[in-house]
Design a protein around this motif. Structure first.
Motif, mmCIF file in Angstrom:
data_model
loop_
_atom_site.group_PDB
_atom_site.id
_atom_site.type_symbol
_atom_site.label_atom_id
_atom_site.label_comp_id
_atom_site.label_asym_id
_atom_site.label_seq_id
_atom_site.Cartn_x
_atom_site.Cartn_y
_atom_site.Cartn_z
ATOM 1 N N HIS A 153 -19.625 108.954 -29.863
ATOM 2 C CA HIS A 153 -19.910 110.156 -29.074
ATOM 3 C C HIS A 153 -18.711 110.579 -28.239
ATOM 4 N N SER A 154 -17.907 109.624 -27.773
ATOM 5 C CA SER A 154 -16.750 110.115 -27.013
ATOM 6 C C SER A 154 -15.735 110.756 -27.948
ATOM 7 N N ALA A 155 -15.662 110.281 -29.189
ATOM 8 C CA ALA A 155 -14.771 110.950 -30.157
ATOM 9 C C ALA A 155 -15.270 112.371 -30.429
ATOM 10 N N LEU A 156 -16.600 112.514 -30.551
ATOM 11 C CA LEU A 156 -17.158 113.854 -30.794
ATOM 12 C C LEU A 156 -16.882 114.781 -29.610
ATOM 13 N N ASP A 157 -17.049 114.250 -28.401
ATOM 14 C CA ASP A 157 -16.800 115.077 -27.213
ATOM 15 C C ASP A 157 -15.329 115.497 -27.143
ATOM 16 N N HIS A 158 -14.465 114.562 -27.493
ATOM 17 C CA HIS A 158 -13.033 114.882 -27.497
ATOM 18 C C HIS A 158 -12.752 115.994 -28.518
ATOM 19 N N LEU A 159 -13.370 115.846 -29.679
ATOM 20 C CA LEU A 159 -13.172 116.835 -30.745
ATOM 21 C C LEU A 159 -13.684 118.205 -30.304
ATOM 22 N N GLU A 160 -14.846 118.209 -29.666
ATOM 23 C CA GLU A 160 -15.435 119.464 -29.177
ATOM 24 C C GLU A 160 -14.481 120.143 -28.189
ATOM 25 N N SER A 161 -13.808 119.341 -27.375
ATOM 26 C CA SER A 161 -12.941 119.920 -26.344
ATOM 27 C C SER A 161 -11.689 120.567 -26.936
ATOM 28 N N THR A 162 -11.380 120.273 -28.190
ATOM 29 C CA THR A 162 -10.160 120.858 -28.774
ATOM 30 C C THR A 162 -10.361 122.317 -29.177
ATOM 31 N N ASP A 163 -11.616 122.720 -29.411
ATOM 32 C CA ASP A 163 -11.894 124.051 -29.969
ATOM 33 C C ASP A 163 -11.199 124.251 -31.310
ATOM 34 N N GLY A 164 -10.946 123.157 -31.975
ATOM 35 C CA GLY A 164 -10.273 123.245 -33.269
ATOM 36 C C GLY A 164 -11.248 123.185 -34.434
ATOM 37 N N ILE A 165 -12.535 122.954 -34.146
ATOM 38 C CA ILE A 165 -13.554 122.895 -35.201
ATOM 39 C C ILE A 165 -14.887 123.269 -34.554
ATOM 40 N N LEU A 166 -15.695 124.045 -35.262
ATOM 41 C CA LEU A 166 -16.994 124.446 -34.709
ATOM 42 C C LEU A 166 -18.000 123.338 -35.011
ATOM 43 N N ILE A 167 -18.551 122.737 -33.960
ATOM 44 C CA ILE A 167 -19.489 121.634 -34.185
ATOM 45 C C ILE A 167 -20.917 122.170 -34.124
ATOM 46 N N MET A 168 -21.696 121.885 -35.159
ATOM 47 C CA MET A 168 -23.107 122.286 -35.215
ATOM 48 C C MET A 168 -23.946 121.022 -35.333
ATOM 49 N N GLU A 213 -6.002 121.803 -33.033
ATOM 50 C CA GLU A 213 -5.650 122.698 -31.929
ATOM 51 C C GLU A 213 -6.618 123.869 -31.915
ATOM 52 N N GLU A 214 -6.672 124.541 -30.790
ATOM 53 C CA GLU A 214 -7.618 125.648 -30.627
ATOM 54 C C GLU A 214 -7.481 126.688 -31.743
ATOM 55 N N LYS A 215 -8.641 127.142 -32.225
ATOM 56 C CA LYS A 215 -8.644 128.205 -33.242
ATOM 57 C C LYS A 215 -9.466 129.368 -32.704
ATOM 58 N N GLN A 216 -8.963 130.559 -32.912
ATOM 59 C CA GLN A 216 -9.623 131.740 -32.379
ATOM 60 C C GLN A 216 -11.048 131.883 -32.914
ATOM 61 N N ASP A 217 -11.223 131.644 -34.209
ATOM 62 C CA ASP A 217 -12.561 131.816 -34.807
ATOM 63 C C ASP A 217 -13.560 130.816 -34.241
ATOM 64 N N VAL A 218 -13.084 129.631 -33.930
ATOM 65 C CA VAL A 218 -13.981 128.614 -33.366
ATOM 66 C C VAL A 218 -14.421 129.062 -31.976
ATOM 67 N N VAL A 219 -13.467 129.529 -31.188
ATOM 68 C CA VAL A 219 -13.783 129.958 -29.821
ATOM 69 C C VAL A 219 -14.789 131.103 -29.854
ATOM 70 N N SER A 220 -14.583 132.068 -30.744
ATOM 71 C CA SER A 220 -15.505 133.209 -30.711
ATOM 72 C C SER A 220 -16.884 132.841 -31.261
ATOM 73 N N GLU A 221 -16.970 131.954 -32.245
ATOM 74 C CA GLU A 221 -18.296 131.527 -32.732
ATOM 75 C C GLU A 221 -19.044 130.758 -31.641
ATOM 76 N N LYS A 222 -18.331 129.936 -30.899
ATOM 77 C CA LYS A 222 -18.982 129.174 -29.826
ATOM 78 C C LYS A 222 -19.570 130.138 -28.802
#
Ligand SMILES: Cc1ncc(C[n+]2csc(CCOP(=O)(O)OP(=O)(O)O)c2C)c(N)n1
Length: 538
Positions: free
Chosen positions: A234-249, A339-348
């Motif tokens: 779960h801490s790996a998932l939280d770290h991943l979520e904080s990157t905004d580099g992938i949309l987590i569902m 790294e942050e991706k624009q599409d990920v940020v806007s979908e979130k």
């Protein structure tokens, strides 16, 4: 010369080439003739070498001998019935010598088994325990692709092993009128050599380069002090979520802190198309049907990160790579790279905007009651068990992330929800709450027949007098059998059960009664379990 007209046979033929199978021992027969025909054509085109052997027992040993010479996976193709059984001695030998021997058997269609047809016996599992059977479906492309890939990749597991691929083939058996083999989906598999290795570099780069990579998370255990693995994961998932580099569902039962997105997807506008260009799939069972349907319909490739050695879930039908490695390790590795991706940020942002948790107080209904339950217990009880059927679905609409959610979602059975929660309550001093439907409750009411149960087991039962979920299924209302036989309508209440087992009991028939019952549940100390029965008028 043309190929045969059997979908499964042509897919298998194409995938044998893709996976580099060059040597096939073939045995005579009518049922496997379409297979042999294709292999013969492929041998004429110099794609593979055929070795005809009449006796199947010899044939399978000849295949072992070819392996001794070439050290490449080798196949033997036999017809149905005892022909398959005759490969067993060689398959046992192959098992103990780690020989990647693929036994391809033709079979009668399932309806012919046990009907005194010629050369017919149950072929599935016939080579157990030495080789597992993977069965193809004659016409289902997705199934055939997945199963052929699974079989061909399994040959290399455990340092090499025999695998049995069984193809039911129906009449007419001998149409040879297909010009080309189909373009097939080859699935790649990566198993790192050491525990420290995780995702291969090119997979990380694929995710890094994707415009909108999507991480779909099925069921995961919540963090627990006694379980380092889930904490790290779960801490790996939280770290991943904080990157905004992938949309987590994730789903509510993934126990991630962003599960609202999956349920928000249910509310999302038809016009708003979620169009990932790469899906990464982790975790167990997945509840939400709409997202699953969307991903099945889209042509988006899927990478599965799988910790088990033999599981092969192609849940979204577009699996192209399976990586067998530590999940936490793989996610940390990704988090460090993305790294942050624009599409990920806007979908979130889009999904956050869809959150809708209002309840309509005018009628006492299940959704409203679940909203009130979640409001009251959200921050008071940490451990929440959700029943299958409507409970897990409704809860995901109203609960916020934070509690630890458990659910018997491995196979979705309704029989043990209460028992699992009871076991959890016996194993902890913390409060445990289970929210479930009436059929699930009455089915498993024996869970309360336990004098060791204390006051930390809190039961919230939605009594809608039957399997309410079946009343929601489109089309089923057309059947007069639905209420009595499918939903199993009843007129049973929990009061007597509570008395028998010494549990406290409160019935709630409207929002006020429910609110005060929940206050009692949360605030009063007791020595035995409490049951709140929410009775919903039908
Ligand atoms: C052991 C088992 N038997 C049958 C089913 C099929 N089934 C799925 S949902 C359901 C109804 C559950 O009813 P209830 O617990 O009252 O929940 P509701 O549908 O009202 O939310 C049934 C019988 C199952 N999942 N598990």
């Amino acid at each position: 010369m043309m190929y045969c007209d059997k979908t499964s046979v042509n897919i298998l033929s194409a995938l044998l080439l893709e996976h580099g199978i060059q040597d096939i021992v073939v045995c005579p027969g009518a049922r496997n003739a379409a297979l042999v025909h294709n292999f013969h054509k492929m041998s004429l085109e110099a794609c593979m070498t055929l070795y005809p052997v009449t006796d199947e027992r010899c044939a399978a040993f000849v295949a072992c001998g070819l392996y001794y010479a070439k050290r490449q996976p080798v196949a033997v193709c036999v017809t149905s019935g005892t022909a398959l059984l005759n490969t067993l001695p060689a398959v046992a030998e192959a098992y103990y010598q780690h020989i990647p021997l693929l036994v391809i058997s033709a079979d009668r269609p399932a309806e012919a088994i046990g009907q005194l047809d010629g050369q017919t016996l149950p072929q599935e599992g016939a080579l157990m325990p030495y080789a597992k059977t993977i069965v193809l479906n004659e016409n289902n492309v997705h199934w055939c692709e997945r199963a052929c890939n699974e079989a061909l990749l399994a040959l290399r597991h455990d340092g090499g092993c025999p695998v049995h691929l069984n193809l039911p083939i129906s009449r007419p058996l001998f149409n040879f009128n297909v010009e080309h083999l189909p373009t097939v989906r080859k699935i790649e598999e990566f198993t790192p050599k050491t525990d420290n290795e995780t995702l291969p570099k090119h997979i990380i780069e694929r995710i890094f380069n994707a415009r909108l990579p999507l991480l779909v998370v099925g069921q995961l255990f919540p963090k627990n002090v006694n379980d380092t693995r889930s904490k790290v994961l779960h801490s790996a998932l939280d770290h991943l979520e904080s990157t905004d580099g992938i949309l987590i569902m994730p789903e509510i039962i993934s126990n991630c802190n962003y599960s609202y997105r999956t349920v928000s997807y249910e509310y999302s506008d038809e016009q708003h198309e979620l169009k990932p260009d790469l899906v990464v799939h982790i975790g167990g069972n997945f509840v939400h049907k709409r997202l699953r349907k969307t991903l099945r319909e889209q042509e988006c490739p899927v990478v599965r990160i799988e910790e088990r050695q033999n599981d092969f879930p192609d849940t979204f039908y577009h699996l192209d790579t399976i990586v067998r490695c530590s999940l936490a390790g793989a996610l940390s590795q990704l988090a460090n790279r993305l790294e942050e991706k624009q599409d990920v940020v806007s979908e979130k942002a889009y999904f956050k905007g869809l959150l809708c948790k209002e309840r309509n107080d005018s009628i006492f209904c299940e959704a409203g009651a679940m909203a009130l339950v979640s409001e009251k217990i959200q921050n008071k009880i940490q451990i929440i068990h959700l029943g299958n059927s409507s409970a897990v679905r409704q809860a995901s609409h109203y609960f916020e992330d934070g509690p630890d959610f458990y659910c018997n979602r491995g196979v979705n059975g309704i029989e043990g929800t209460l028992s699992a929660a009871a076991g959890h309550a016996l194993g902890t001093d913390e409060q445990v709450c289970v929210i479930l439907g009436d059929l699930s409750f009455f089915y498993d009411s024996n869970a309360l027949w336990n004098c060791k149960l204390g006051g930390n087991l809190n039961i919230i039962m939605f009594n809608n007098k039957g399997g309410g979920i079946f009343r929601e299924l489109e089309g089923l209302d057309a059947s007069p059998a639905t209420e009595e036989y499918v939903s199993a309508r009843h007129n049973t209440f929990a009061k007597g059960i509570a008395e028998s087992y010494g549990a406290e009991y409160i019935e709630a028939t409207d929002y006020d009664e429910l609110a005060s019952a929940l206050d009692v549940m949360i605030n009063q100390k007791r020595s035995r379990p409490i049951i709140i029965e929410i009775t919903i008028k039908q």
